[in-house]
Design an enzyme around this catalytic site. Structure first.
Site, PDB file in Angstrom:
ATOM      1  N   LYS A  11       9.568  -2.363 -11.209  1.00 27.66           N
ATOM      2  CA  LYS A  11      10.022  -1.548 -10.077  1.00 27.66           C
ATOM      3  C   LYS A  11      10.530  -2.472  -8.987  1.00 27.66           C
ATOM      4  CE  LYS A  11       7.022  -0.777  -6.885  1.00 27.66           C
ATOM      5  NZ  LYS A  11       5.923  -0.339  -6.025  1.00 27.66           N
ATOM      6  N   ASP A 133       1.202   3.551  -8.169  1.00 29.80           N
ATOM      7  CA  ASP A 133       2.545   3.264  -8.670  1.00 29.80           C
ATOM      8  C   ASP A 133       2.810   3.848 -10.055  1.00 29.80           C
ATOM      9  OD1 ASP A 133       3.612   1.905  -6.518  1.00 29.80           O
ATOM     10  OD2 ASP A 133       2.845  -0.031  -7.187  1.00 29.80           O
TER      11      ASP A 133
END
Ligand code: ATP
Length: 298
Positions: A11, A133
């Site tokens: 990410k 996350d």
């Protein structure tokens, strides 16, 4: 069970604005992130033994992918044969690119595929119990996250094209320590400041103007505390700027450093710059769904 493989994409936070601490002790955030083709490989196959196992060279201690497999069995009721997950790491470990969360999300996608259960809502719910996350990593692609990172709004993709230079820094920073340092330094925004940042971001991410990268909103509020805790970041930022990046920034809570190269030739410029920065890797954004499981090559 037939062997399956899936990508577990890293990410990249294109902006990360940090606000006040909530009643539950977590900081409020406004962040937009993409998934990248810098990705771990995750393979699911029958275990040799009578229990699930996770093989992940380079990562010591409890593995988040094992927790994901365990949570999947508990919540879905899947009682498939014991499975082995093999993870080939490419994402820097404890580098601020959510590699552990990416692996956990890939493990969930693989286990769901092996079970033949197509229930995205269940996957996201299980993901939420594994870490902040993980839910966004289940689907991938560009996402606006608010709340303490748990309120997710998928954004239209692909957004504006760009390339990334990823520069691992030889240190490990825990996200908790970096947030604590931000509090100590007093660099977090007040509620009004965070709301203003959110308004500015929302103006840039709607259809048809995905202009976040060109807007001046590329920023990371965790950069200063990460640099204080890890001074080696400064040299990496300088090397990325010298390599011609349009933006140099810290990845998430660090210490990995990123260079963004904007425009359609950004991926090419990032690849051309990589050899001039020690340890650097070139990457580009991946659309949602790029981590879908597929049969393992024979
Ligand atoms: P965070 O921001 O949550 O600290 P990060 O992106 O900086 O995450 P990760 O690579 O996810 O860092 O690793 C954080 C910690 O999680 C590491 O110290 C590692 O021991 C542990 N961990 C557990 N499972 C994994 C995994 N599959 N890959 C990497 N690290 C893992």
């Amino acid at each position: 069970m037939t062997a399956l493989v899936a990508l577990a994409p890293a990410k990249v936070n294109l902006c990360l604005f940090v606000g006040p601490v909530r009643a539950d002790g977590r900081h409020e955030l406004v962040t937009v992130f993409d998934t990248l083709d810098l990705a771990d490989d995750v393979r699911l196959e029958p275990a040799a033994d009578s229990h699930d196992e996770v093989v992940c060279p380079g990562v010591e201690g409890p593995n988040l992918a094992r927790a994901a497999l365990h949570a999947w069995r508990a919540r879905s009721g899947w009682d498939g044969a014991p499975a082995r997950l093999t993870i080939t790491k490419r994402i820097p470990v404890a580098g601020g690119m959510a590699g552990g969360s990416a692996d956990a999300a890939a493990a969930l996608r693989l286990a769901a595929a092996a079970a033949g259960i197509d229930d995205p809502a269940l996957l996201e719910e299980i993901a939420g119990g594994l870490g902040a996350d993980v839910p966004a990593q289940v689907r991938g692609g560009r996402v606006l996250a608010t709340g303490a990172g748990e309120i997710l709004r998928p954004l239209p993709g692909p957004g504006e094209p760009y390339g990334v230079l990823v520069v691992p820094v030889e240190a490990r920073l825990s996200a908790g320590a970096v947030y604590a340092e931000a509090d100590r330094l007093g660099t977090v925004r007040d509620a009004e400041g965070l709301a203003a940042a959110r308004g500015a971001v929302e103006e840039e991410v709607g259809i048809p103007a995905p202009g976040l990268l060109a807007s001046g909103l590329v920023a990371n509020d965790l950069e200063v505390p990460a640099r204080v805790l890890c001074p080696a970041i400064d040299g990496a930022l300088e090397r990325v700027r010298a390599a011609g990046a349009d933006h140099a920034l810290v990845a998430g809570s660090g210490p990995t450093v990123l260079g963004l190269f904007l425009g359609a030739d950004g991926p090419r410029r990032a690849r051309a710059a990589a050899p001039s920065v020690p340890g650097a890797l070139a990457a580009a954004p991946l659309p949602a769904g790029a981590g879908a499981p597929r049969p393992a090559p024979a």
